[in-house]
Design an enzyme around this catalytic site. Structure first.
Site, PDB file in Angstrom:
ATOM      1  N   LYS A  81      15.067  -5.337   4.966  1.00 41.55           N
ATOM      2  CA  LYS A  81      15.353  -6.429   5.893  1.00 41.55           C
ATOM      3  C   LYS A  81      16.805  -6.881   5.769  1.00 41.55           C
ATOM      4  O   LYS A  81      17.422  -6.763   4.711  1.00 41.55           O
ATOM      5  CB  LYS A  81      14.434  -7.621   5.612  1.00 41.55           C
ATOM      6  CG  LYS A  81      13.045  -7.459   6.143  1.00 41.55           C
ATOM      7  CD  LYS A  81      12.301  -8.777   6.035  1.00 41.55           C
ATOM      8  CE  LYS A  81      10.954  -8.711   6.677  1.00 41.55           C
ATOM      9  NZ  LYS A  81      10.280 -10.017   6.611  1.00 41.55           N
ATOM     10  N   ASP A 121       1.107  -6.936   5.075  1.00 40.46           N
ATOM     11  CA  ASP A 121       0.056  -7.868   5.443  1.00 40.46           C
ATOM     12  C   ASP A 121       0.553  -9.295   5.563  1.00 40.46           C
ATOM     13  O   ASP A 121       1.657  -9.624   5.145  1.00 40.46           O
ATOM     14  CB  ASP A 121      -1.048  -7.836   4.386  1.00 40.46           C
ATOM     15  CG  ASP A 121      -0.645  -8.571   3.109  1.00 40.46           C
ATOM     16  OD1 ASP A 121      -1.366  -9.489   2.702  1.00 40.46           O
ATOM     17  OD2 ASP A 121       0.398  -8.223   2.504  1.00 40.46           O
ATOM     18  N   GLU A 137       8.585   1.704  -2.052  1.00 36.17           N
ATOM     19  CA  GLU A 137       8.446   0.268  -1.784  1.00 36.17           C
ATOM     20  C   GLU A 137       8.221   0.068  -0.293  1.00 36.17           C
ATOM     21  O   GLU A 137       8.769   0.830   0.515  1.00 36.17           O
ATOM     22  CB  GLU A 137       9.709  -0.452  -2.256  1.00 36.17           C
ATOM     23  CG  GLU A 137       9.781  -1.924  -1.980  1.00 36.17           C
ATOM     24  CD  GLU A 137       8.762  -2.761  -2.741  1.00 36.17           C
ATOM     25  OE1 GLU A 137       7.560  -2.590  -2.474  1.00 36.17           O
ATOM     26  OE2 GLU A 137       9.171  -3.600  -3.550  1.00 36.17           O
ATOM     27  N   ASP A 138       7.448  -0.936   0.072  1.00 30.25           N
ATOM     28  CA  ASP A 138       7.213  -1.177   1.492  1.00 30.25           C
ATOM     29  C   ASP A 138       8.418  -1.826   2.155  1.00 30.25           C
ATOM     30  O   ASP A 138       8.967  -1.303   3.109  1.00 30.25           O
ATOM     31  CB  ASP A 138       5.930  -1.984   1.732  1.00 30.25           C
ATOM     32  CG  ASP A 138       5.880  -3.314   0.992  1.00 30.25           C
ATOM     33  OD1 ASP A 138       6.801  -3.629   0.214  1.00 30.25           O
ATOM     34  OD2 ASP A 138       4.890  -4.045   1.182  1.00 30.25           O
ATOM     35  N   ARG A 143      -2.942  -4.930   7.539  1.00 27.83           N
ATOM     36  CA  ARG A 143      -2.450  -3.745   6.838  1.00 27.83           C
ATOM     37  C   ARG A 143      -2.792  -2.454   7.586  1.00 27.83           C
ATOM     38  O   ARG A 143      -2.076  -1.475   7.488  1.00 27.83           O
ATOM     39  CB  ARG A 143      -3.057  -3.643   5.437  1.00 27.83           C
ATOM     40  CG  ARG A 143      -2.557  -4.652   4.450  1.00 27.83           C
ATOM     41  CD  ARG A 143      -3.088  -4.317   3.049  1.00 27.83           C
ATOM     42  NE  ARG A 143      -2.920  -5.420   2.134  1.00 27.83           N
ATOM     43  CZ  ARG A 143      -1.787  -5.705   1.479  1.00 27.83           C
ATOM     44  NH1 ARG A 143      -0.724  -4.962   1.672  1.00 27.83           N
ATOM     45  NH2 ARG A 143      -1.723  -6.719   0.651  1.00 27.83           N
ATOM     46  N   LYS A 149       0.194  -3.861  -2.899  1.00 29.17           N
ATOM     47  CA  LYS A 149      -0.650  -3.067  -2.051  1.00 29.17           C
ATOM     48  C   LYS A 149       0.126  -2.554  -0.852  1.00 29.17           C
ATOM     49  O   LYS A 149      -0.255  -1.566  -0.227  1.00 29.17           O
ATOM     50  CB  LYS A 149      -1.823  -3.888  -1.525  1.00 29.17           C
ATOM     51  CG  LYS A 149      -2.754  -4.408  -2.584  1.00 29.17           C
ATOM     52  CD  LYS A 149      -3.864  -5.257  -1.951  1.00 29.17           C
ATOM     53  CE  LYS A 149      -4.670  -5.952  -3.018  1.00 29.17           C
ATOM     54  NZ  LYS A 149      -5.635  -6.883  -2.450  1.00 29.17           N
ATOM     55  N   GLY A 150       1.211  -3.230  -0.529  1.00 26.42           N
ATOM     56  CA  GLY A 150       1.926  -2.947   0.706  1.00 26.42           C
ATOM     57  C   GLY A 150       2.431  -1.532   0.877  1.00 26.42           C
ATOM     58  O   GLY A 150       2.468  -1.006   1.978  1.00 26.42           O
ATOM     59  N   ASP A 206      12.882  -7.594   0.873  1.00 24.96           N
ATOM     60  CA  ASP A 206      13.258  -8.876   1.484  1.00 24.96           C
ATOM     61  C   ASP A 206      14.408  -9.454   0.669  1.00 24.96           C
ATOM     62  O   ASP A 206      15.533  -9.030   0.824  1.00 24.96           O
ATOM     63  CB  ASP A 206      12.070  -9.852   1.464  1.00 24.96           C
ATOM     64  CG  ASP A 206      11.061  -9.601   2.560  1.00 24.96           C
ATOM     65  OD1 ASP A 206      11.475  -9.383   3.693  1.00 24.96           O
ATOM     66  OD2 ASP A 206       9.856  -9.650   2.263  1.00 24.96           O
ATOM     67  N   PHE A 252       8.969 -11.889  10.361  1.00 18.22           N
ATOM     68  CA  PHE A 252       7.757 -11.703   9.562  1.00 18.22           C
ATOM     69  C   PHE A 252       6.962 -10.568  10.175  1.00 18.22           C
ATOM     70  O   PHE A 252       6.390 -10.689  11.245  1.00 18.22           O
ATOM     71  CB  PHE A 252       6.923 -12.978   9.465  1.00 18.22           C
ATOM     72  CG  PHE A 252       5.891 -12.862   8.381  1.00 18.22           C
ATOM     73  CD1 PHE A 252       6.261 -12.924   7.049  1.00 18.22           C
ATOM     74  CD2 PHE A 252       4.566 -12.626   8.689  1.00 18.22           C
ATOM     75  CE1 PHE A 252       5.326 -12.761   6.038  1.00 18.22           C
ATOM     76  CE2 PHE A 252       3.628 -12.474   7.684  1.00 18.22           C
ATOM     77  CZ  PHE A 252       4.001 -12.546   6.358  1.00 18.22           C
TER      78      PHE A 252
END
Length: 183
Positions: free
Chosen positions: A135, A163, A103-104, A169, A47-48, A107, A156
């Site tokens: 990141k 989220d 893509e959000d 969000r 969902k990100g 990581d 974070f």
């Protein structure tokens, strides 16, 4: 600023400007005659990335299609579990298309690495990754990105689609979540 946010990393204006730049650059590249014929498919990793892909699509000036996948390795935690689950697959055939994965955040890169393997097996004309955020994570999987919105500290972060346990969000910026909000 939301009371659970420690600091803003990327403001609403910074995000808007960068997404506009990404959309313009992608439009220019995929408008070339040699790439135009196959069609462009934006794939959102739910969902990100939904907020990012929506804005990115509006910033692009070329014909394109959009589709969605739900892939997760987080659950309700703050770090990847390492187990990738596919919860929703694409509804369209990507064979012969230029696929851009919106893509959000990258990581560890393990989830995206697995997604790339799955999509590459479907024979797209090309397969590219455009994350909003990458990141700075030690030992991150080697993911070749077409373009990156922002390099990001290994904090974070939430907001603009990202989220923690389905919250935050809707923040219009990206900020660092205070540890007391998730401990």
């Amino acid at each position: 600023m939301h009371p659970d946010i420690e600091r803003i990393v990327f403001s609403q204006n910074q995000i808007h400007q960068r997404v506009s730049e990404l959309g313009a650059a992608l439009s220019a590249e995929y408008a070339t005659p040699e790439l135009r014929g196959a069609g462009v498919e934006l794939v959102c990793v739910l969902k990100g990335a939904a907020t990012f892909m929506s804005d990115l699509a509006r910033a692009m000036t070329i014909p394109l299609e959009m589709d969605y996948m739900a892939v997760s390795s987080y659950g309700t935690g703050t770090t990847s579990s390492g187990v990738v689950t596919f919860q929703k697959d694409l509804s369209s055939d990507i064979t012969g298309k230029h696929v851009i994965i919106a893509e959000d955040v990258i990581d560890t890169g393990l989830t995206l690495q697995r997604l790339l393997q799955v999509l590459a097996a479907r024979n797209p004309a090309s397969l590219e990754v455009v994350p909003l955020l990458r990141k700075d994570v030690p030992g991150q999987a080697d993911i070749d990105c077409k373009m990156v919105g922002f390099e990001c500290p290994n904090d974070f972060i939430v907001g603009y689609g990202l989220d923690y346990a389905e919250r935050y969000r809707n923040l219009p910026y990206i900020g660092v979540l205070k540890p007391e909000a998730y401990q």
